[in-house]
Write a protein that holds these residues in place. Structure first.
Motif, PDB file in Angstrom:
ATOM      1  N   MET A   1       6.685   6.306   5.349  1.00 59.48           N
ATOM      2  CA  MET A   1       6.786   5.533   4.921  1.00 59.48           C
ATOM      3  C   MET A   1       7.256   5.043   4.745  1.00 59.48           C
ATOM      4  O   MET A   1       7.795   3.380   3.521  1.00 59.48           O
ATOM      5  N   LYS A   2       8.092   5.779   3.164  1.00 59.27           N
ATOM      6  CA  LYS A   2       8.504   5.535   1.725  1.00 59.27           C
ATOM      7  C   LYS A   2       9.045   6.713   2.012  1.00 59.27           C
ATOM      8  O   LYS A   2       9.072   7.976   1.161  1.00 59.27           O
TER       9      LYS A   2
ATOM     10  N   ARG B   1      -1.370   2.523   2.290  1.00 58.30           N
ATOM     11  CA  ARG B   1      -1.427   3.473   3.442  1.00 58.30           C
ATOM     12  C   ARG B   1      -0.537   4.416   2.572  1.00 58.30           C
ATOM     13  O   ARG B   1      -1.554   5.640   3.009  1.00 58.30           O
TER      14      ARG B   1
ATOM     15  N   LYS C   1      -2.463  -2.996   2.866  1.00 58.69           N
ATOM     16  CA  LYS C   1      -1.421  -2.619   1.460  1.00 58.69           C
ATOM     17  C   LYS C   1      -0.683  -1.560   1.319  1.00 58.69           C
ATOM     18  O   LYS C   1      -0.878  -0.356   1.811  1.00 58.69           O
ATOM     19  N   ASP C   2       0.807  -1.573   1.034  1.00 55.46           N
ATOM     20  CA  ASP C   2       1.561  -0.068   1.078  1.00 55.46           C
ATOM     21  C   ASP C   2       1.321   0.385   0.215  1.00 55.46           C
ATOM     22  O   ASP C   2       1.123   2.143   0.817  1.00 55.46           O
ATOM     23  N   ASP C   3       0.176   0.162  -0.530  1.00 54.45           N
ATOM     24  CA  ASP C   3       0.205   1.535  -1.782  1.00 54.45           C
ATOM     25  C   ASP C   3      -1.439   2.342  -1.405  1.00 54.45           C
ATOM     26  O   ASP C   3      -1.212   3.478  -1.763  1.00 54.45           O
TER      27      ASP C   3
END
Length: 399
Positions: free
Chosen positions: A104-105, A74, A70-72
């Motif tokens: 990533m963000k 990672r 999941k992105d959170d």
């Protein structure tokens, strides 16, 4: 539990290996892998919270950031792993980790902020300032980012930028409330920009807002400097009485001996200019004993004042000699020249010549020293006996 997840992950992996087209096994296998990574993340997070940095770093390093994840998890892993590495002084790796999170963000506030903290720690203040600027784009007015930006500008001595940024925050009065920092940093900027009265005003406001500890000491040092420098400006402009008031204010809050010494020297100059020669002499004489390990400036000033006041030349010469015995600068060329004149008047022509030559070494353009060097050499030449041609020795008697 962990064993159940491990077993389930192994079971789904075996099915997928045997039946690569089994979408159900792939889906459930991915779900198990995601849950395992989330659990591993929570374990690492707890270790970091307990400040067990080496264990936490190893735990974060073991979490694969490749799908499925999941992105959170990672992004959180990249940020927290960087925090562990920074705490372990592995700064290059930490920076890579924070930049991985930013990749990533791009609007990840925490990653930009931590990167700024890291760069500030490495004294890379220009880069740190840019990181905090990114934070402020994401969340305008964030107090921690504003304070960090102020500090970067201070370290870079970008005083005009610091002044403008602090003034904007103070005028808007919506982000930092009653925080003393905008006034502290603006006091620093005003001091560097030689707006001494503004620096004093901002320093007072910062103290009134509760600055304490090292900040309080720094604010006091800024105010001492502002009082002293403003006093020197007044003294140079001929207002010795107003200058004296500034020096007294500085002496009332000064904490360090070197600052106190400089202020007392300026105070003595103000007393001379008033003129209150007796008080100036008394002050300088007391300072020579109050600062036994650093009294050369006071001895120099005392000797100069004694000469100006027509006092005992031998005592003046003694004080000047002691005051000028260390390493000198061009600012002391006139004092050294006066010492040479005392030596000349006392009859020591050779020593006077040496002192005038030393004066010229400090300040080659010192016209009076050039003239006196020539005069001393002439006097020495006149006093030297003429060289006599030696006569040949008689031949020895012959037997």
């Amino acid at each position: 539990g962990k064993k159940d997840l491990d077993a389930a992950h192994a079971w789904f992996a075996r099915i997928v290996a045997e039946h690569p087209e089994d979408q159900g096994a792939i889906k459930y296998g991915d779900s198990v892998a995601i849950e395992m990574k989330r659990n591993a993340f929570q374990v690492a997070k707890a270790l970091l919270a307990a400040n067990k940095l080496e264990e936490a770093e190893a735990a974060y390093a073991a979490i694969s950031l490749e799908p499925p994840i999941k992105d959170d998890i990672r992004i959180g892993t990249a940020i927290n792993w960087g925090s562990c590495l920074m705490g372990l002084d592995r700064n290059f790796e930490a920076q890579q980790s924070f930049e991985m999170a930013i990749e990533m963000k791009p609007d990840c506030l925490e990653a930009h902020f931590n990167r700024g903290v890291l760069l500030n720690k490495d004294k890379r203040f220009s880069e740190a300032y840019l990181s905090f600027a990114e934070v402020l784009k994401i969340k305008p007015g964030l107090p921690q980012a504003l304070s960090a930006s102020f500090e970067c500008l201070r370290q870079l001595h970008r005083s005009q930028d610091l002044l403008e940024m602090c003034s904007k925050i103070i005028e808007e009065d919506q982000y930092m409330g009653k925080d003393f920092r905008p006034f502290f940093y603006r006091a620093f900027a005003n001091c560097e920009l030689k707006s001494y009265l503004d620096g004093i005003s901002d320093g007072k406001e910062a103290l009134a807002r509760g600055a304490s500890g090292s900040f309080q000491n720094q604010i006091t040092a800024i105010m001492v400097h502002c009082y002293k420098e403003h006093g020197d400006e007044l003294l140079e402009g001929g207002d010795a009485s107003a200058a004296l008031e500034q020096f007294e204010l500085a002496l009332g809050i000064v904490h360090t001996a070197p600052e106190q010494r400089d202020i007392l020297l300026s105070k003595a100059n103000a007393l001379v200019q008033i003129p209150d020669i007796a008080s100036a002499l008394s002050l300088l004489q007391s300072c020579t004993t109050s600062f036994p390990d650093d009294n050369a400036p006071f001895l120099e000033s005392l000797g100069m004042l004694q000469l100006k006041n027509g006092e005992d030349m031998e005592m003046a010469m003694c004080n000047l000699s002691l005051g000028l015995s260390g390493e000198l600068t061009i600012a002391q060329a006139d004092s050294l020249y006066n010492l040479g004149m005392c030596q000349y008047k006392s009859g020591d022509i050779a020593l006077a010549l040496s002192t005038f030559e030393h004066t010229l070494a400090l300040d080659p353009s010192h016209t009076e020293a050039v003239i006196q060097c020539d005069a001393m050499r002439m006097l020495i030449d006149m006093a030297s006996p003429a060289e006599v041609e030696p006569l040949p020795l008689p031949s020895p008697p012959v037997e």
